[in-house]
Design a protein around this motif. Sequence first.
Motif, PDB file in Angstrom:
ATOM      1  N   HIS A   1       0.856  -1.170  -0.057  1.00 10.66           N
ATOM      2  CA  HIS A   1      -0.042  -0.123   0.037  1.00 10.66           C
ATOM      3  C   HIS A   1       0.565   1.217   0.192  1.00 10.66           C
ATOM      4  CE1 HIS A   1      -2.439   3.471   1.748  1.00 10.66           C
ATOM      5  NE2 HIS A   1      -3.501   2.813   0.778  1.00 10.66           N
ATOM      6  N   PHE A   2       0.591   2.366  -0.749  1.00 14.18           N
ATOM      7  CA  PHE A   2       1.233   3.497  -0.660  1.00 14.18           C
ATOM      8  C   PHE A   2      -0.196   4.474  -1.174  1.00 14.18           C
ATOM      9  CE2 PHE A   2       1.836   1.690  -4.885  1.00 14.18           C
ATOM     10  CZ  PHE A   2       1.321   2.816  -5.921  1.00 14.18           C
ATOM     11  N   ASP A   3       0.110   5.731  -0.536  1.00 15.76           N
ATOM     12  CA  ASP A   3      -0.759   6.806  -0.849  1.00 15.76           C
ATOM     13  C   ASP A   3      -0.232   7.539  -1.979  1.00 15.76           C
ATOM     14  OD1 ASP A   3      -2.658   6.298   0.986  1.00 15.76           O
ATOM     15  OD2 ASP A   3      -1.672   7.828   2.427  1.00 15.76           O
ATOM     16  N   VAL A   4      -1.104   8.556  -2.712  1.00 15.83           N
ATOM     17  CA  VAL A   4      -0.509   9.285  -3.758  1.00 15.83           C
ATOM     18  C   VAL A   4      -1.338  10.572  -3.598  1.00 15.83           C
ATOM     19  CG1 VAL A   4      -0.723   9.915  -6.362  1.00 15.83           C
ATOM     20  CG2 VAL A   4      -0.505   7.385  -5.534  1.00 15.83           C
ATOM     21  N   SER A   5      -0.423  11.537  -3.445  1.00 17.98           N
ATOM     22  CA  SER A   5      -0.865  13.096  -3.316  1.00 17.98           C
ATOM     23  C   SER A   5      -0.447  13.765  -4.401  1.00 17.98           C
ATOM     24  CB  SER A   5      -0.219  13.534  -1.778  1.00 17.98           C
ATOM     25  OG  SER A   5      -0.654  12.823  -0.830  1.00 17.98           O
ATOM     26  N   ILE A   6      -1.373  14.610  -4.743  1.00 21.88           N
ATOM     27  CA  ILE A   6      -0.990  15.630  -6.109  1.00 21.88           C
ATOM     28  C   ILE A   6      -1.408  16.954  -5.605  1.00 21.88           C
ATOM     29  CG2 ILE A   6      -1.701  15.963  -8.462  1.00 21.88           C
ATOM     30  CD1 ILE A   6      -2.807  12.950  -8.376  1.00 21.88           C
ATOM     31  N   LEU A   7      -0.494  17.934  -5.995  1.00 21.58           N
ATOM     32  CA  LEU A   7      -0.583  19.282  -5.503  1.00 21.58           C
ATOM     33  C   LEU A   7      -1.625  20.092  -6.432  1.00 21.58           C
ATOM     34  CD1 LEU A   7       2.929  20.421  -4.177  1.00 21.58           C
ATOM     35  CD2 LEU A   7       1.157  19.222  -3.042  1.00 21.58           C
ATOM     36  N   ARG A   8      -1.362  19.650  -7.833  1.00 21.11           N
ATOM     37  CA  ARG A   8      -2.327  20.378  -8.863  1.00 21.11           C
ATOM     38  C   ARG A   8      -2.853  19.609  -9.742  1.00 21.11           C
ATOM     39  NH1 ARG A   8      -2.100  23.491  -5.306  1.00 21.11           N
ATOM     40  NH2 ARG A   8      -1.821  25.494  -5.265  1.00 21.11           N
ATOM     41  N   SER A   9      -3.899  19.444 -10.030  1.00 16.88           N
ATOM     42  CA  SER A   9      -4.669  18.608 -11.343  1.00 16.88           C
ATOM     43  C   SER A   9      -5.243  19.860 -12.154  1.00 16.88           C
ATOM     44  CB  SER A   9      -5.686  17.823 -10.711  1.00 16.88           C
ATOM     45  OG  SER A   9      -6.645  17.539 -11.643  1.00 16.88           O
ATOM     46  N   GLU A  10      -4.780  19.594 -13.399  1.00 18.61           N
ATOM     47  CA  GLU A  10      -5.465  20.520 -14.515  1.00 18.61           C
ATOM     48  C   GLU A  10      -6.921  20.246 -14.576  1.00 18.61           C
ATOM     49  OE1 GLU A  10      -3.933  19.851 -18.470  1.00 18.61           O
ATOM     50  OE2 GLU A  10      -1.936  20.800 -17.945  1.00 18.61           O
TER      51      GLU A  10
END
Length: 260
Positions: free
Chosen positions: A168-177
């Motif tokens: 398991h790992f999380d995914v964090s995204i600062l900006r999405s178009e």
Amino acid sequence: MTEPIFKEEEKAILLSVDKAKASSNNSQVIGRNGELPLLTFLNNYLPPNLKAVSGHFLTPESIKSPQIDIIIIDSRYPLLGYNDDGTVLVMAHSVLRIIEIKTNLTTKDLKKTAIIFSKTKPLFNTIWKRDQSGFDKPVFELLAYRLTVKERTIENSYFENCNPADNHFDVSILRSEELQDYGIQLHFEPTSQWNEFKEVTKDILKDKFLLTCFKQRTPLADFYYQLIQDSYYTIHHRNYSLKDIGEHFMEYLNWTTTRR
């Protein structure tokens, strides 16, 4: 009160990454310049007992990990090595969090990260046995500065490549178009209430874990908050005293002539 501060920090990090991408086509240069602003941010804000570094960790069996973009460590542990480029070698016992950094996240990046994590996680198994609390082990996370593919596309890739039971790992995204000034977090939430979800469609339920996708107004602040909380829980559950840390240190330095 803190929201405007972290919003400005987000802008500064993204600007620094965009500048690096504009000045070079070398993926290694872009990658390193993608790590540095987040390392600087973390070490400006982390409490004294936590530290963000880049490099490798070493197991008690002298197995060296792959290169890791950012490692959050318990700073009570001394380093095993320091290089001219700022990268370090740390003891596996000190590792609290493993973070992979991507500038523009793609499905290929996500799949590659899942493979890297699947090879890295077993290196901790001799330290924290499988039957111990999950809080003892380091947390793994992929942080991306931008998402240029569709949100649904990356959700599907995460569902396919993340194994919540074993890798398991999380995914964090600062900006999405798609979301413009908002971020996204992808996470598999364990649920013991299986009966409540038996009618849920298969595309959000995997091995009795529920896929969640959160829209985040302050993604950097949320990332920072979760990092602090998880790190303190881990330190608490490990419950290492300074005596324990001293014994770990001598275990890693068993090649020295120091008498014990």
